[in-house]
Design a protein around this motif. Structure first.
Motif, PDB file in Angstrom:
ATOM      1  N   GLY A  45       0.833  -1.197   0.000  1.00  0.00           N
ATOM      2  CA  GLY A  45       0.000   0.000   0.000  1.00  0.00           C
ATOM      3  C   GLY A  45       0.869   1.249   0.000  1.00  0.00           C
ATOM      4  N   LEU A  46       0.401   2.302  -0.668  1.00  0.00           N
ATOM      5  CA  LEU A  46       1.198   3.511  -0.861  1.00  0.00           C
ATOM      6  C   LEU A  46       1.689   4.134   0.435  1.00  0.00           C
ATOM      7  CD1 LEU A  46       2.341   5.710  -2.697  1.00  0.00           C
ATOM      8  CD2 LEU A  46       0.098   6.834  -2.634  1.00  0.00           C
ATOM      9  N   HIS A  47       0.774   4.415   1.362  1.00  0.00           N
ATOM     10  CA  HIS A  47       1.173   5.106   2.592  1.00  0.00           C
ATOM     11  C   HIS A  47       2.084   4.233   3.453  1.00  0.00           C
ATOM     12  CE1 HIS A  47      -1.423   8.446   1.662  1.00  0.00           C
ATOM     13  NE2 HIS A  47      -2.487   7.656   1.598  1.00  0.00           N
ATOM     14  N   ASN A 137      -7.818  -3.009  14.836  1.00  0.00           N
ATOM     15  CA  ASN A 137      -7.996  -2.032  15.899  1.00  0.00           C
ATOM     16  C   ASN A 137      -6.672  -1.410  16.309  1.00  0.00           C
ATOM     17  OD1 ASN A 137     -10.783  -1.948  16.323  1.00  0.00           O
ATOM     18  ND2 ASN A 137     -10.766  -3.704  17.707  1.00  0.00           N
ATOM     19  N   VAL A 138      -5.654  -2.245  16.497  1.00  0.00           N
ATOM     20  CA  VAL A 138      -4.354  -1.723  16.916  1.00  0.00           C
ATOM     21  C   VAL A 138      -3.771  -0.825  15.829  1.00  0.00           C
ATOM     22  CG1 VAL A 138      -1.997  -2.318  17.596  1.00  0.00           C
ATOM     23  CG2 VAL A 138      -3.926  -3.666  18.454  1.00  0.00           C
ATOM     24  N   GLY A 139      -3.947  -1.206  14.561  1.00  0.00           N
ATOM     25  CA  GLY A 139      -3.470  -0.363  13.477  1.00  0.00           C
ATOM     26  C   GLY A 139      -4.151   0.996  13.474  1.00  0.00           C
ATOM     27  N   SER A 172      -1.800   2.473   8.160  1.00  0.00           N
ATOM     28  CA  SER A 172      -1.607   3.410   7.052  1.00  0.00           C
ATOM     29  C   SER A 172      -0.330   4.227   7.197  1.00  0.00           C
ATOM     30  CB  SER A 172      -2.819   4.351   6.948  1.00  0.00           C
ATOM     31  OG  SER A 172      -2.796   5.072   5.740  1.00  0.00           O
ATOM     32  N   GLY A 173       0.764   3.544   7.534  1.00  0.00           N
ATOM     33  CA  GLY A 173       2.058   4.200   7.657  1.00  0.00           C
ATOM     34  C   GLY A 173       2.457   4.531   9.081  1.00  0.00           C
TER      35      GLY A 173
END
Length: 273
Positions: A45-47, A137-139, A172-173
């Protein structure tokens, strides 16, 4: 009201400052075919990939990408410092789990270093998760912690998701933007953080006061527990205070990731951050 929550911070002590970042339960993270079970993870994924390239602590090994994805990374100023293998989208599909949104890029990399409590030196706002096991959830919590400038997220070595593709993608990064510290014993961690001058507040749906009315110190650990069980009793007892999040609507509880972002927002306001 919301999920239970709590956390703390402390100096490393004998027998407590090593062995962080063990693998948690659940399915293993996707790995390239042919790699050993405990080998590098695949980040996609990009981010997520962009953040991994920007993280000096991340050991990157190889990038698999389509022509378009490689161009997108270069347009965003990403310095690609690993070998690149060009691939078609279907080939990338076979490298990851079904329905994974890789956006044409997969980075093979080693897991992040085993961060310990020494990473908390100078921290003021720490979020601790007591046996929150869902990587989604943790992400999401890691992402909120970065957005609200928490200094670290602390989880237990066991009963917490391992670092891997699902956690990284959900963050997401953010996984590469904040220290993720793992501890053997959360109650002991909270106790020792208190000894280091941290005020430790556990979120509990039956807490005696609203979080907004709770006294915060200039160094705070917020502790949240798993959905259903909440913060475990021993961890709750180690905290100096219990607080609740009152919900005005018909549903009294929130998903733990939503509870985390609200708690961090209130904490920043109360602490003047």
């Amino acid at each position: 009201m919301t999920e239970n929550t709590k956390s703390g911070r402390f100096k490393p002590r004998a027998g407590h400052g090593s062995g962080f970042h063990k693998k948690g339960g659940g399915k293993p993270a996707p790995r390239r075919p042919g790699l050993p079970p405990e080998g590098p993870v695949l980040l996609y994924g990009l981010h997520t990939v962009e953040a991994a390239f920007a993280n000096k602590d991340r050991k990157r090994l190889k990038l698999f990408a389509t022509d378009n994805a490689l161009r997108r990374l270069e347009e965003r100023g990403v310095v690609i410092d690993v070998p690149v293998e060009m691939a078609m989208p279907r080939a990338l599909d076979r490298m990851v789990t079904k329905d994974a949104v890789h956006q044409g890029m997969i980075l093979e990399a080693d897991p992040l270093p085993a961060y310990g409590v020494e990473q908390l030196t100078g921290a003021r706002l720490v979020l601790a998760l007591d046996q929150v096991t869902d990587p989604h959830n943790v992400g999401a919590i890691l992402r909120s912690a970065v957005a609200l400038e928490a200094d670290a997220v602390v989880t237990t070595e066991r009963h917490a998701p391992e670092e891997g593709s699902v956690l990284a993608k959900s963050a997401s990064g953010a996984l590469d933007m904040i220290k993720h510290v793992r501890v053997k014993n959360m109650a002991r961690f909270i106790t020792e953080m208190g000894e280091e001058g941290f005020g430790c507040i556990a979120l509990d749906s039956d807490g005696p006061a609203r979080l907004e009315d709770t006294v915060f110190t200039d160094k705070t650990v917020l502790v949240l527990g798993s959905e259903g069980k909440g913060v475990r009793q021993g961890v709750r007892e180690a905290c100096g205070q219990l607080a609740r999040l009152d919900m005005p609507g018909k549903l009294r509880s929130l998903n733990v990731s939503n509870a985390a972002v609200l708690s961090l927002y209130v904490a920043r306001m109360k602490m003047g951050l």
